[in-house]
Design a protein around this motif. Structure first.
Motif, PDB file in Angstrom:
ATOM      1  N   TYR A  10      -3.644 -10.450  14.329  1.00 38.88           N
ATOM      2  CA  TYR A  10      -2.872  -8.172  14.989  1.00 38.88           C
ATOM      3  C   TYR A  10      -3.663  -9.140  16.437  1.00 38.88           C
ATOM      4  O   TYR A  10      -5.045  -8.814  16.347  1.00 38.88           O
ATOM      5  CB  TYR A  10      -3.399  -7.499  14.312  1.00 38.88           C
ATOM      6  N   GLY A  35      -7.660  -7.511  -3.805  1.00 44.01           N
ATOM      7  CA  GLY A  35      -7.893  -6.453  -2.934  1.00 44.01           C
ATOM      8  C   GLY A  35      -7.928  -5.839  -2.048  1.00 44.01           C
ATOM      9  O   GLY A  35      -7.886  -6.284  -0.968  1.00 44.01           O
ATOM     10  N   ASN A  36      -8.396  -4.951  -1.840  1.00 43.17           N
ATOM     11  CA  ASN A  36      -8.182  -3.475  -0.277  1.00 43.17           C
ATOM     12  C   ASN A  36      -8.032  -4.737   0.926  1.00 43.17           C
ATOM     13  O   ASN A  36      -9.323  -5.463   0.894  1.00 43.17           O
ATOM     14  CB  ASN A  36      -8.779  -2.670  -0.657  1.00 43.17           C
ATOM     15  N   GLY A  37      -7.419  -4.520   1.605  1.00 41.44           N
ATOM     16  CA  GLY A  37      -7.714  -5.235   3.344  1.00 41.44           C
ATOM     17  C   GLY A  37      -7.416  -7.082   2.756  1.00 41.44           C
ATOM     18  O   GLY A  37      -7.806  -7.728   4.073  1.00 41.44           O
ATOM     19  N   GLY A  39      -5.379  -8.786   2.750  1.00 42.16           N
ATOM     20  CA  GLY A  39      -3.831  -8.901   3.466  1.00 42.16           C
ATOM     21  C   GLY A  39      -2.238  -8.546   2.486  1.00 42.16           C
ATOM     22  O   GLY A  39      -1.235  -9.520   3.189  1.00 42.16           O
ATOM     23  N   LYS A  40      -2.333  -7.737   1.623  1.00 42.96           N
ATOM     24  CA  LYS A  40      -1.088  -7.993   0.728  1.00 42.96           C
ATOM     25  C   LYS A  40       0.106  -7.287   1.648  1.00 42.96           C
ATOM     26  O   LYS A  40       1.135  -7.827   1.441  1.00 42.96           O
ATOM     27  CB  LYS A  40      -1.072  -7.666  -0.784  1.00 42.96           C
ATOM     28  N   SER A  41       0.139  -6.597   2.843  1.00 41.09           N
ATOM     29  CA  SER A  41       0.922  -5.786   3.138  1.00 41.09           C
ATOM     30  C   SER A  41       1.277  -6.200   4.079  1.00 41.09           C
ATOM     31  O   SER A  41       2.140  -6.082   4.419  1.00 41.09           O
ATOM     32  CB  SER A  41       0.313  -4.281   3.675  1.00 41.09           C
ATOM     33  N   ARG A  45       4.982  -7.537   4.404  1.00 41.92           N
ATOM     34  CA  ARG A  45       5.834  -7.517   5.493  1.00 41.92           C
ATOM     35  C   ARG A  45       6.448  -8.580   5.910  1.00 41.92           C
ATOM     36  O   ARG A  45       8.384  -8.142   6.812  1.00 41.92           O
ATOM     37  CB  ARG A  45       5.338  -6.877   6.612  1.00 41.92           C
ATOM     38  N   ASP A  70       4.408   0.599   1.848  1.00 43.92           N
ATOM     39  CA  ASP A  70       3.099   1.210   1.210  1.00 43.92           C
ATOM     40  C   ASP A  70       3.062   2.611   1.067  1.00 43.92           C
ATOM     41  O   ASP A  70       2.907   3.904   0.401  1.00 43.92           O
ATOM     42  CB  ASP A  70       1.890   0.932   1.127  1.00 43.92           C
ATOM     43  N   GLU A 147       3.338  -1.526  -3.216  1.00 42.64           N
ATOM     44  CA  GLU A 147       2.336  -0.176  -4.458  1.00 42.64           C
ATOM     45  C   GLU A 147       3.081   0.684  -4.478  1.00 42.64           C
ATOM     46  O   GLU A 147       2.951   1.408  -4.765  1.00 42.64           O
ATOM     47  CB  GLU A 147       0.985  -0.351  -3.409  1.00 42.64           C
ATOM     48  N   HIS A 179      -2.467  -3.624  -8.011  1.00 46.13           N
ATOM     49  CA  HIS A 179      -3.931  -4.026  -8.091  1.00 46.13           C
ATOM     50  C   HIS A 179      -4.027  -4.376  -9.850  1.00 46.13           C
ATOM     51  O   HIS A 179      -5.353  -4.966 -10.152  1.00 46.13           O
ATOM     52  CB  HIS A 179      -4.844  -2.973  -7.698  1.00 46.13           C
TER      53      HIS A 179
HETATM   54  N1  LIG Z   1      -1.225  -2.844  12.291  1.00 47.92           N
HETATM   55  C1  LIG Z   1      -2.372  -3.762  12.258  1.00 47.92           C
HETATM   56  N2  LIG Z   1      -2.872  -3.918  13.542  1.00 47.92           N
HETATM   57  C2  LIG Z   1      -4.524  -4.557  12.968  1.00 47.92           C
HETATM   58  N3  LIG Z   1      -4.998  -4.953  12.491  1.00 47.92           N
HETATM   59  C3  LIG Z   1      -3.831  -4.471  10.976  1.00 47.92           C
HETATM   60  C4  LIG Z   1      -2.615  -4.085  11.705  1.00 47.92           C
HETATM   61  N4  LIG Z   1      -2.111  -4.001   9.881  1.00 47.92           N
HETATM   62  C5  LIG Z   1      -3.393  -4.956   9.083  1.00 47.92           C
HETATM   63  N5  LIG Z   1      -4.518  -4.796   9.623  1.00 47.92           N
HETATM   64  C6  LIG Z   1      -6.235  -5.346   9.849  1.00 47.92           C
HETATM   65  O1  LIG Z   1      -5.476  -7.302   8.346  1.00 47.92           O
HETATM   66  C7  LIG Z   1      -6.095  -6.991   7.163  1.00 47.92           C
HETATM   67  C8  LIG Z   1      -5.198  -6.902   5.812  1.00 47.92           C
HETATM   68  O2  LIG Z   1      -4.933  -5.499   5.990  1.00 47.92           O
HETATM   69  P1  LIG Z   1      -3.487  -5.501   5.084  1.00 47.92           P
HETATM   70  O3  LIG Z   1      -2.776  -4.238   4.763  1.00 47.92           O
HETATM   71  O4  LIG Z   1      -2.307  -6.650   4.927  1.00 47.92           O
HETATM   72  O5  LIG Z   1      -4.528  -5.934   3.199  1.00 47.92           O
HETATM   73  P2  LIG Z   1      -3.901  -4.916   2.160  1.00 47.92           P
HETATM   74  O6  LIG Z   1      -4.328  -6.118   1.082  1.00 47.92           O
HETATM   75  O7  LIG Z   1      -2.579  -5.424   2.142  1.00 47.92           O
HETATM   76  O8  LIG Z   1      -4.609  -3.953   1.754  1.00 47.92           O
HETATM   77  P3  LIG Z   1      -4.380  -2.362   1.151  1.00 47.92           P
HETATM   78  O9  LIG Z   1      -4.761  -2.797  -0.365  1.00 47.92           O
HETATM   79  O10 LIG Z   1      -5.831  -1.583   1.050  1.00 47.92           O
HETATM   80  O11 LIG Z   1      -3.447  -1.866   1.151  1.00 47.92           O
HETATM   81  C9  LIG Z   1      -7.255  -5.497   7.430  1.00 47.92           C
HETATM   82  O12 LIG Z   1      -8.144  -6.062   7.597  1.00 47.92           O
HETATM   83  C10 LIG Z   1      -6.512  -4.600   7.722  1.00 47.92           C
HETATM   84  O13 LIG Z   1      -7.289  -4.099   9.141  1.00 47.92           O
END
Ligand SMILES: Nc1ncnc2c1ncn2[C@@H]1O[C@H](COP(=O)(O)OP(=O)(O)OP(=O)(O)O)[C@@H](O)[C@H]1O
Length: 291
Positions: A10, A35-37, A39-41, A45, A70, A147, A179
């Motif tokens: 990003y 895990g959280n963060g 990169g799954k979402s 996308r 989500d 999720e 998860h």
């Molecule tokens: N629009 C954005 N702008 C900047 N950074 C972003 C953006 N969306 C996600 N990130 C960053 O990208 C990384 C991965 O985020 P993402 O939401 O893809 O993870 P996730 O695995 O889905 O997490 P969770 O399980 O907590 O939802 C994180 O460090 C997040 O802060």
């Protein structure tokens, strides 16, 4: 559909996804766990086509994509039904067809407050039901669910599992995140692990076993059974309620344990089939038209 060496950052931030290779074939239900963060979402996308990769290629995305993010926090005075009818028209349906489809989906998902509830008044779980209905207005060739179980009530869990199975059985692809290992094993035919922006094939879920179907009803003596989260039990593929009771499809090796759980919670076994017919009302994904 295939991701080849997909990377994402990003702006000038660090790499969120690095050189991701993954396949989401027709008829498959593909889980991305991590895990959280991790990169799954971001990955979902990109699969859905609402975010572009910084590098690499995405090929073979079906023309009709249903995407449930989500978080879906709709605003406004519009009713759920009017919103979905409008979205159906945006997706190329006539007003009558869009309205009928919206009402059927909201009925099936049991939107609390009914189809005329205003979007701004919806709870998280009910907003998620509207998001899911929106993704299914036109049968999707790819259904992307971020999720999807979080926030949904127990009865909707079963309907969601049933919908995922129907899309896959109709030849569509389903990609989802969760998860929980048990959920991944119960619902995915393919699994990937996401860690620090890297994606690798996870231990493949156990091969899909033949299914049995049980119908559980309230016992005749008037006792009220305890609620059971059917969809979260091992081997359960789908669970839904109808006039006969709660209908649960389960992989045969898990059928005895399911029956024990049902009986322990005060349910009565109203019917049991070792060789059930495929679910009714299986939609056919569109191969053309607007996404
Ligand atoms: N629009 C954005 N702008 C900047 N950074 C972003 C953006 N969306 C996600 N990130 C960053 O990208 C990384 C991965 O985020 P993402 O939401 O893809 O993870 P996730 O695995 O889905 O997490 P969770 O399980 O907590 O939802 C994180 O460090 C997040 O802060």
């Amino acid at each position: 559909m295939r991701l080849e060496a997909v990377s994402k950052r990003y702006g000038r931030g660090g790499w969120v996804l690095r050189e991701v290779h993954a396949e989401v074939p027709p008829g498959a239900t593909v889980a991305f766990t991590g895990g959280n963060g991790s990169g799954k979402s971001t990955l979902l996308r990109i699969l859905a086509g609402v975010s572009r990769p910084t590098g690499g290629a995405v090929t073979g995305r079906p023309p009709v994509v249903g995407y449930v993010p989500d978080r879906f926090a709709p605003e406004g005075r519009l009713s759920a039904r009017s919103y979905l009818t409008h979205m159906g028209r945006v997706r190329g349906l006539g007003t009558g067809a869009a309205d009928a489809r919206a009402r059927r989906l909201l009925d099936r998902l049991a939107l609390v407050g009914g189809a005329d509830a205003q979007l701004r008044t919806l709870s998280k779980g009910n907003a998620q039901k509207v998001a899911l209905a929106q993704a299914l207005l036109v049968p999707p060739g790819l259904l992307v669910l971020d999720e999807p179980w979080s926030g949904l009530d127990t009865s909707a869990h079963g309907v969601l599992a049933e919908i995922m199975a129907e899309v896959a059985e109709a030849g569509g692809a389903v990609a989802f995140t969760d998860h929980r290992e048990a959920v991944t094993r119960a619902h995915a035919s393919v699994a990937y692990a996401v860690e620090g922006g890297r994606v690798r094939p996870a231990e493949p879920p156990a091969p899909r076993a033949p299914v049995a179907e049980a119908v559980f009803a309230h016992p005749d003596d008037g006792r009220v059974p305890e609620p059971v989260d059917w969809a979260a039990l091992p081997g359960v593929r789908a669970a839904s309620g109808d006039a006969a009771g709660t209908r649960v499809r389960v992989e045969r090796p898990h059928a005895d344990a399911l029956l024990r759980t049902a009986l322990d919670h005060g349910w009565s076994v109203a019917a049991l089939s070792r060789d059930p017919a495929p679910p009714a009302g299986t939609p056919t994904p569109k191969t053309g038209g607007r996404a």
